[in-house]
Write a protein that holds these residues in place. Structure first.
Motif, PDB file in Angstrom:
ATOM      1  N   UNK A 223     -14.106   1.204  -7.664  1.00  0.00           N
ATOM      2  CA  UNK A 223     -13.072   2.137  -7.190  1.00  0.00           C
ATOM      3  C   UNK A 223     -13.528   3.602  -7.229  1.00  0.00           C
ATOM      4  N   UNK A 224     -14.304   3.962  -8.211  1.00  0.00           N
ATOM      5  CA  UNK A 224     -14.789   5.343  -8.317  1.00  0.00           C
ATOM      6  C   UNK A 224     -15.698   5.723  -7.163  1.00  0.00           C
ATOM      7  N   UNK A 225     -16.456   4.757  -6.647  1.00  0.00           N
ATOM      8  CA  UNK A 225     -17.327   5.037  -5.512  1.00  0.00           C
ATOM      9  C   UNK A 225     -16.527   5.317  -4.249  1.00  0.00           C
ATOM     10  N   UNK A 226     -15.420   4.613  -4.087  1.00  0.00           N
ATOM     11  CA  UNK A 226     -14.572   4.864  -2.927  1.00  0.00           C
ATOM     12  C   UNK A 226     -13.996   6.267  -2.976  1.00  0.00           C
ATOM     13  N   UNK A 227     -13.597   6.700  -4.157  1.00  0.00           N
ATOM     14  CA  UNK A 227     -13.060   8.046  -4.329  1.00  0.00           C
ATOM     15  C   UNK A 227     -14.152   9.070  -4.044  1.00  0.00           C
ATOM     16  N   UNK A 228     -15.368   8.810  -4.545  1.00  0.00           N
ATOM     17  CA  UNK A 228     -16.478   9.734  -4.327  1.00  0.00           C
ATOM     18  C   UNK A 228     -16.829   9.816  -2.848  1.00  0.00           C
ATOM     19  N   UNK A 229     -16.825   8.688  -2.156  1.00  0.00           N
ATOM     20  CA  UNK A 229     -17.120   8.673  -0.729  1.00  0.00           C
ATOM     21  C   UNK A 229     -16.067   9.455   0.046  1.00  0.00           C
ATOM     22  N   UNK A 230     -14.819   9.276  -0.295  1.00  0.00           N
ATOM     23  CA  UNK A 230     -13.740  10.006   0.380  1.00  0.00           C
ATOM     24  C   UNK A 230     -13.879  11.505   0.143  1.00  0.00           C
ATOM     25  N   UNK A 231     -14.213  11.887  -1.080  1.00  0.00           N
ATOM     26  CA  UNK A 231     -14.401  13.304  -1.393  1.00  0.00           C
ATOM     27  C   UNK A 231     -15.586  13.894  -0.653  1.00  0.00           C
ATOM     28  N   UNK A 232     -16.670  13.123  -0.562  1.00  0.00           N
ATOM     29  CA  UNK A 232     -17.859  13.590   0.148  1.00  0.00           C
ATOM     30  C   UNK A 232     -17.567  13.758   1.633  1.00  0.00           C
ATOM     31  N   UNK A 233     -16.849  12.812   2.217  1.00  0.00           N
ATOM     32  CA  UNK A 233     -16.498  12.915   3.631  1.00  0.00           C
ATOM     33  C   UNK A 233     -15.602  14.118   3.890  1.00  0.00           C
ATOM     34  N   UNK A 234     -14.685  14.379   2.975  1.00  0.00           N
ATOM     35  CA  UNK A 234     -13.794  15.537   3.108  1.00  0.00           C
ATOM     36  C   UNK A 234     -14.587  16.839   3.025  1.00  0.00           C
ATOM     37  N   UNK A 235     -15.531  16.891   2.086  1.00  0.00           N
ATOM     38  CA  UNK A 235     -16.347  18.095   1.925  1.00  0.00           C
ATOM     39  C   UNK A 235     -17.219  18.317   3.154  1.00  0.00           C
ATOM     40  N   UNK A 236     -17.792  17.261   3.716  1.00  0.00           N
ATOM     41  CA  UNK A 236     -18.606  17.388   4.923  1.00  0.00           C
ATOM     42  C   UNK A 236     -17.768  17.896   6.093  1.00  0.00           C
ATOM     43  N   UNK A 237     -16.548  17.419   6.219  1.00  0.00           N
ATOM     44  CA  UNK A 237     -15.660  17.888   7.281  1.00  0.00           C
ATOM     45  C   UNK A 237     -15.340  19.372   7.091  1.00  0.00           C
ATOM     46  N   UNK A 238     -15.142  19.773   5.837  1.00  0.00           N
ATOM     47  CA  UNK A 238     -14.859  21.180   5.533  1.00  0.00           C
ATOM     48  C   UNK A 238     -16.056  22.058   5.895  1.00  0.00           C
ATOM     49  N   UNK A 239     -17.259  21.618   5.547  1.00  0.00           N
ATOM     50  CA  UNK A 239     -18.460  22.390   5.849  1.00  0.00           C
ATOM     51  C   UNK A 239     -18.696  22.476   7.355  1.00  0.00           C
ATOM     52  N   UNK A 240     -18.427  21.393   8.069  1.00  0.00           N
ATOM     53  CA  UNK A 240     -18.556  21.406   9.530  1.00  0.00           C
ATOM     54  C   UNK A 240     -17.599  22.419  10.144  1.00  0.00           C
ATOM     55  N   UNK A 241     -16.374  22.469   9.646  1.00  0.00           N
ATOM     56  CA  UNK A 241     -15.380  23.407  10.160  1.00  0.00           C
ATOM     57  C   UNK A 241     -15.809  24.853   9.881  1.00  0.00           C
ATOM     58  N   UNK A 242     -16.364  25.106   8.703  1.00  0.00           N
ATOM     59  CA  UNK A 242     -16.823  26.454   8.363  1.00  0.00           C
ATOM     60  C   UNK A 242     -17.984  26.866   9.254  1.00  0.00           C
TER      61      UNK A 242
END
Length: 52
Positions: free
Chosen positions: A6-25
């Motif tokens: 379960x922790x890996x799923x949370x980490x993957x979701x967080x990483x995907x969110x951060x990548x989307x944020x960096x792309x937007x910036x």
């Protein structure tokens, strides 16, 4: 069969969110804002040879 923890799923979701944020910036930074200010060449009246 491999079942992700379960922790890996949370980490993957967080990483995907951060990548989307960096792309937007990056997209925002790539956008040019025209300030309607003259360039140095326009102010000084110099042409491409450096001679007026």
């Amino acid at each position: 069969m491999f079942t992700p923890a379960p922790g890996l799923k949370v980490s993957l979701a967080g990483a995907e969110q951060k990548l989307a944020q960096l792309d937007a910036e990056q997209t925002q930074r790539a956008t040019v804002t025209n300030l309607e200010m003259p360039t140095f060449r326009q102010i000084t009246g110099r042409d491409s040879d450096g001679l007026a």
